[in-house]
Design an enzyme around this catalytic site. Sequence first.
Site, PDB file in Angstrom:
ATOM      1  N   HIS A  26       0.652  -1.048  -0.076  1.00 57.21           N
ATOM      2  CA  HIS A  26       0.310  -0.097   0.078  1.00 57.21           C
ATOM      3  C   HIS A  26       0.942   1.639  -0.447  1.00 57.21           C
ATOM      4  O   HIS A  26       0.815   1.852  -1.069  1.00 57.21           O
ATOM      5  CB  HIS A  26      -1.040   0.247   1.347  1.00 57.21           C
ATOM      6  N   LYS A  50     -16.820  -6.759   5.603  1.00 56.17           N
ATOM      7  CA  LYS A  50     -15.751  -7.907   7.058  1.00 56.17           C
ATOM      8  C   LYS A  50     -15.179  -7.580   8.427  1.00 56.17           C
ATOM      9  O   LYS A  50     -15.763  -7.144   8.605  1.00 56.17           O
ATOM     10  CB  LYS A  50     -14.330  -7.922   5.692  1.00 56.17           C
ATOM     11  N   ARG A  99      -2.432  -6.212  -8.438  1.00 52.57           N
ATOM     12  CA  ARG A  99      -1.411  -7.587  -7.785  1.00 52.57           C
ATOM     13  C   ARG A  99      -1.226  -8.140  -8.748  1.00 52.57           C
ATOM     14  O   ARG A  99      -0.178  -9.076  -9.919  1.00 52.57           O
ATOM     15  CB  ARG A  99      -1.586  -7.905  -6.849  1.00 52.57           C
ATOM     16  N   SER A 137      -2.987  -7.831   2.830  1.00 56.71           N
ATOM     17  CA  SER A 137      -3.290  -8.325   4.370  1.00 56.71           C
ATOM     18  C   SER A 137      -3.513  -9.080   5.535  1.00 56.71           C
ATOM     19  O   SER A 137      -2.634  -9.112   5.739  1.00 56.71           O
ATOM     20  CB  SER A 137      -4.408  -6.708   4.879  1.00 56.71           C
TER      21      SER A 137
HETATM   22  P1  ADP Z   1     -10.027  -3.812  -0.191  1.00 59.41           P
HETATM   23  O1  ADP Z   1     -10.209  -5.027   1.164  1.00 59.41           O
HETATM   24  O2  ADP Z   1     -11.041  -2.482  -0.726  1.00 59.41           O
HETATM   25  O3  ADP Z   1      -8.942  -4.906  -1.285  1.00 59.41           O
HETATM   26  P2  ADP Z   1      -7.121  -3.378   0.650  1.00 59.41           P
HETATM   27  O4  ADP Z   1      -6.760  -2.304   2.034  1.00 59.41           O
HETATM   28  O5  ADP Z   1      -7.170  -4.773   0.588  1.00 59.41           O
HETATM   29  O6  ADP Z   1      -8.799  -3.147   0.643  1.00 59.41           O
HETATM   30  O7  ADP Z   1      -6.729  -2.654  -0.883  1.00 59.41           O
HETATM   31  C1  ADP Z   1      -6.595  -1.670  -0.642  1.00 59.41           C
HETATM   32  C2  ADP Z   1      -6.004  -1.207  -2.202  1.00 59.41           C
HETATM   33  O8  ADP Z   1      -4.687  -1.156  -2.918  1.00 59.41           O
HETATM   34  C3  ADP Z   1      -7.079  -2.639  -3.583  1.00 59.41           C
HETATM   35  O9  ADP Z   1      -6.206  -1.761  -4.929  1.00 59.41           O
HETATM   36  C4  ADP Z   1      -5.558  -3.502  -3.474  1.00 59.41           C
HETATM   37  O10 ADP Z   1      -5.689  -3.988  -5.195  1.00 59.41           O
HETATM   38  C5  ADP Z   1      -4.737  -2.871  -3.223  1.00 59.41           C
HETATM   39  N1  ADP Z   1      -3.680  -3.781  -2.875  1.00 59.41           N
HETATM   40  C6  ADP Z   1      -2.757  -4.262  -1.798  1.00 59.41           C
HETATM   41  N2  ADP Z   1      -1.571  -4.444  -1.423  1.00 59.41           N
HETATM   42  C7  ADP Z   1      -0.839  -4.335  -2.201  1.00 59.41           C
HETATM   43  C8  ADP Z   1       0.226  -4.531  -2.492  1.00 59.41           C
HETATM   44  N3  ADP Z   1       1.073  -5.643  -1.917  1.00 59.41           N
HETATM   45  N4  ADP Z   1       1.217  -3.495  -3.539  1.00 59.41           N
HETATM   46  C9  ADP Z   1      -0.285  -2.884  -4.951  1.00 59.41           C
HETATM   47  N5  ADP Z   1      -1.460  -2.634  -4.334  1.00 59.41           N
HETATM   48  C10 ADP Z   1      -2.292  -3.577  -3.399  1.00 59.41           C
END
Ligand code: ADP
Length: 173
Positions: A26, A50, A99, A137
């Site tokens: 992130h 969630k 990703r 995460s």
């Molecule tokens: P959500 O539950 O909305 O997917 P996340 O916190 O998991 O929220 O992710 C938020 C955004 O960040 C999403 O667009 C996800 O694809 C992106 N994201 C998560 N991990 C990574 C990563 N390692 N590299 C790039 N983008 C990421």
Amino acid sequence: MTAALGTRDPRVALYPGTFDPVTKGHEDLIRRASRLFDQVVVAVAADASKDTWFPLSQRTELVEAVVGDLPNVRAVAFEGLLIDFVLQEGAGVILRGLRAISDFEYEFQMASMNRKLDAEVETLFLMTGESYTYLSSGLVREIFRMGGDVSAFVRPEVIHALNQRLGPDGSGS
Ligand code: ADP
């Protein structure tokens, strides 16, 4: 600064997510976006469907702690429909990370739906930094719960929060 309701400024990007917790993947995306846009609003979503590990306020504070050095980035908690919050913030762009191909279908659906709701807001995707393609995460929580070392994936502030959440031995509090 929040723009007047109804404006959609393409120089303002809103990056929504759960950030449970914020990872270096992130962070990488936010840092790159901060160089592309005048303002980046990291929109931390309330636990709609969630069951999150961390409460909304703490997830927001952790994002703030990780990217607080960037003057044009701020983290804000939000609840409800994303597109309403995008308009409230005056953003013209929704930013998401990609990703792997497995992200695509869900993201495509979300982007299409958001375009139906407001055709003037564009969803843009940034590819993940190559060292973070596998990082999520959920994986961080899983590894930490099993006693693994997550220092390559999250900042020390997040490790501290994880320790408080579960205890260093993973036993829970
Ligand atoms: P959500 O539950 O909305 O997917 P996340 O916190 O998991 O929220 O992710 C938020 C955004 O960040 C999403 O667009 C996800 O694809 C992106 N994201 C998560 N991990 C990574 C990563 N390692 N590299 C790039 N983008 C990421």
